[in-house]
Write a protein that holds these residues in place. Structure first.
Motif, PDB file in Angstrom:
ATOM      1  N   TYR A  13       0.725  -1.050   0.075  1.00  0.00           N
ATOM      2  CA  TYR A  13       0.038   0.058   0.007  1.00  0.00           C
ATOM      3  C   TYR A  13       0.848   1.192   0.261  1.00  0.00           C
ATOM      4  O   TYR A  13       1.713   1.408   0.620  1.00  0.00           O
ATOM      5  CB  TYR A  13      -0.852  -0.013   1.467  1.00  0.00           C
ATOM      6  CG  TYR A  13      -1.501   1.212   1.562  1.00  0.00           C
ATOM      7  CD1 TYR A  13      -2.710   1.759   0.615  1.00  0.00           C
ATOM      8  CD2 TYR A  13      -1.199   2.050   2.688  1.00  0.00           C
ATOM      9  CE1 TYR A  13      -3.061   2.774   0.642  1.00  0.00           C
ATOM     10  CE2 TYR A  13      -2.082   3.231   2.715  1.00  0.00           C
ATOM     11  CZ  TYR A  13      -3.185   3.566   1.854  1.00  0.00           C
ATOM     12  OH  TYR A  13      -3.624   4.888   1.887  1.00  0.00           O
ATOM     13  N   CYS A  18      -2.413   7.055  -2.788  1.00  0.00           N
ATOM     14  CA  CYS A  18      -3.951   6.779  -2.272  1.00  0.00           C
ATOM     15  C   CYS A  18      -4.613   7.810  -2.472  1.00  0.00           C
ATOM     16  O   CYS A  18      -4.547   9.082  -1.941  1.00  0.00           O
ATOM     17  CB  CYS A  18      -3.966   6.126  -1.096  1.00  0.00           C
ATOM     18  SG  CYS A  18      -5.624   5.887  -0.364  1.00  0.00           S
ATOM     19  N   VAL A  19      -5.806   7.827  -3.037  1.00  0.00           N
ATOM     20  CA  VAL A  19      -6.690   9.136  -3.314  1.00  0.00           C
ATOM     21  C   VAL A  19      -7.892   9.040  -2.362  1.00  0.00           C
ATOM     22  O   VAL A  19      -8.899   9.902  -2.495  1.00  0.00           O
ATOM     23  CB  VAL A  19      -7.264   9.340  -4.710  1.00  0.00           C
ATOM     24  CG1 VAL A  19      -6.124   9.568  -5.761  1.00  0.00           C
ATOM     25  CG2 VAL A  19      -8.091   8.147  -5.246  1.00  0.00           C
ATOM     26  N   ALA A  21     -10.558   7.002  -2.185  1.00  0.00           N
ATOM     27  CA  ALA A  21     -11.880   6.894  -2.658  1.00  0.00           C
ATOM     28  C   ALA A  21     -12.552   5.908  -1.812  1.00  0.00           C
ATOM     29  O   ALA A  21     -13.788   5.743  -1.944  1.00  0.00           O
ATOM     30  CB  ALA A  21     -11.792   6.281  -4.096  1.00  0.00           C
ATOM     31  N   GLY A  22     -11.885   4.866  -1.151  1.00  0.00           N
ATOM     32  CA  GLY A  22     -12.547   4.085  -0.174  1.00  0.00           C
ATOM     33  C   GLY A  22     -13.032   2.963  -0.802  1.00  0.00           C
ATOM     34  O   GLY A  22     -13.835   2.279  -0.268  1.00  0.00           O
ATOM     35  N   ASN A  23     -12.833   2.517  -2.039  1.00  0.00           N
ATOM     36  CA  ASN A  23     -13.261   1.589  -2.736  1.00  0.00           C
ATOM     37  C   ASN A  23     -12.919   0.251  -2.038  1.00  0.00           C
ATOM     38  O   ASN A  23     -13.787  -0.752  -1.904  1.00  0.00           O
ATOM     39  CB  ASN A  23     -12.692   1.315  -4.320  1.00  0.00           C
ATOM     40  CG  ASN A  23     -13.078   2.617  -5.088  1.00  0.00           C
ATOM     41  OD1 ASN A  23     -12.907   3.578  -4.576  1.00  0.00           O
ATOM     42  ND2 ASN A  23     -13.200   2.259  -6.340  1.00  0.00           N
ATOM     43  N   CYS A  24     -11.616   0.129  -1.615  1.00  0.00           N
ATOM     44  CA  CYS A  24     -11.276  -1.013  -0.910  1.00  0.00           C
ATOM     45  C   CYS A  24     -11.983  -1.635   0.277  1.00  0.00           C
ATOM     46  O   CYS A  24     -12.626  -2.546   0.753  1.00  0.00           O
ATOM     47  CB  CYS A  24      -9.926  -0.933  -0.746  1.00  0.00           C
ATOM     48  SG  CYS A  24      -9.311   0.537   0.139  1.00  0.00           S
ATOM     49  N   CYS A  57      -8.482  -0.925  -7.246  1.00  0.00           N
ATOM     50  CA  CYS A  57      -8.083   0.431  -6.603  1.00  0.00           C
ATOM     51  C   CYS A  57      -7.815   1.335  -7.918  1.00  0.00           C
ATOM     52  O   CYS A  57      -7.063   1.212  -8.854  1.00  0.00           O
ATOM     53  CB  CYS A  57      -6.710   0.178  -5.770  1.00  0.00           C
ATOM     54  SG  CYS A  57      -5.889   1.607  -5.406  1.00  0.00           S
ATOM     55  N   SER A  59      -6.174   4.322  -7.917  1.00  0.00           N
ATOM     56  CA  SER A  59      -5.020   4.999  -7.883  1.00  0.00           C
ATOM     57  C   SER A  59      -3.817   4.183  -8.088  1.00  0.00           C
ATOM     58  O   SER A  59      -2.824   4.706  -8.429  1.00  0.00           O
ATOM     59  CB  SER A  59      -4.925   5.830  -6.586  1.00  0.00           C
ATOM     60  OG  SER A  59      -4.778   4.820  -5.407  1.00  0.00           O
ATOM     61  N   LEU A  62      -2.607   0.304  -4.156  1.00  0.00           N
ATOM     62  CA  LEU A  62      -2.693  -1.059  -3.922  1.00  0.00           C
ATOM     63  C   LEU A  62      -1.991  -2.018  -5.056  1.00  0.00           C
ATOM     64  O   LEU A  62      -2.257  -1.980  -6.122  1.00  0.00           O
ATOM     65  CB  LEU A  62      -4.039  -1.672  -3.291  1.00  0.00           C
ATOM     66  CG  LEU A  62      -4.674  -1.011  -2.404  1.00  0.00           C
ATOM     67  CD1 LEU A  62      -6.115  -1.624  -2.206  1.00  0.00           C
ATOM     68  CD2 LEU A  62      -3.883  -1.186  -1.023  1.00  0.00           C
TER      69      LEU A  62
HETATM   70  S1  SF4 Z   1      -9.301   1.579  -3.282  1.00  0.00           S
HETATM   71 FE1  SF4 Z   1      -7.039   2.483  -3.424  1.00  0.00          FE
HETATM   72  S2  SF4 Z   1      -7.084   4.692  -3.827  1.00  0.00           S
HETATM   73 FE2  SF4 Z   1      -9.062   3.812  -2.839  1.00  0.00          FE
HETATM   74  S3  SF4 Z   1      -8.871   4.070  -0.371  1.00  0.00           S
HETATM   75 FE3  SF4 Z   1      -8.360   1.969  -1.289  1.00  0.00          FE
HETATM   76  S4  SF4 Z   1      -6.125   1.995  -1.380  1.00  0.00           S
HETATM   77 FE4  SF4 Z   1      -6.632   4.232  -1.434  1.00  0.00          FE
END
Ligand code: SF4
Length: 68
Positions: A13, A18-19, A21-24, A57, A59, A62
């Motif tokens: 990581y 990391c932007v 975005a919270g996807n993970c 992810c 950005s 990950l």
């Molecule tokens: S999916 Fe990627 S960009 Fe989005 S919060 Fe998780 S690590 Fe960060």
């Protein structure tokens, strides 16, 4: 770069990328949980699920590689 490993897969990581975005954390909360320390537990789901979430992810923060 922080690394988080299970027997089968290692996730890295990069917080600089990391932007947030919270996807993970939305897609796979059993593995990506900001309330836990460490916040990534690759043993919390199947390798395929971990890999799919890492690949989604937006950005590129990950990355993962399977244990050989
Ligand atoms: S999916 Fe990627 S960009 Fe989005 S919060 Fe998780 S690590 Fe960060």
């Amino acid at each position: 770069m922080p690394e988080y490993s299970s027997d089968q897969i290692t996730v890295t990581y990069d917080p600089e990328v990391c932007v947030h975005a919270g996807n993970c954390v939305t897609q796979l909360p059993a593995v990506f949980d900001l309330k836990k320390d460490p916040w990534i537990d690759p043993s919390g789901a199947t390798v395929d699920e971990v890999e799919a979430t890492v690949n989604a992810c937006p950005s590129g923060a990950l990355k993962s590689h399977r244990a050989s």
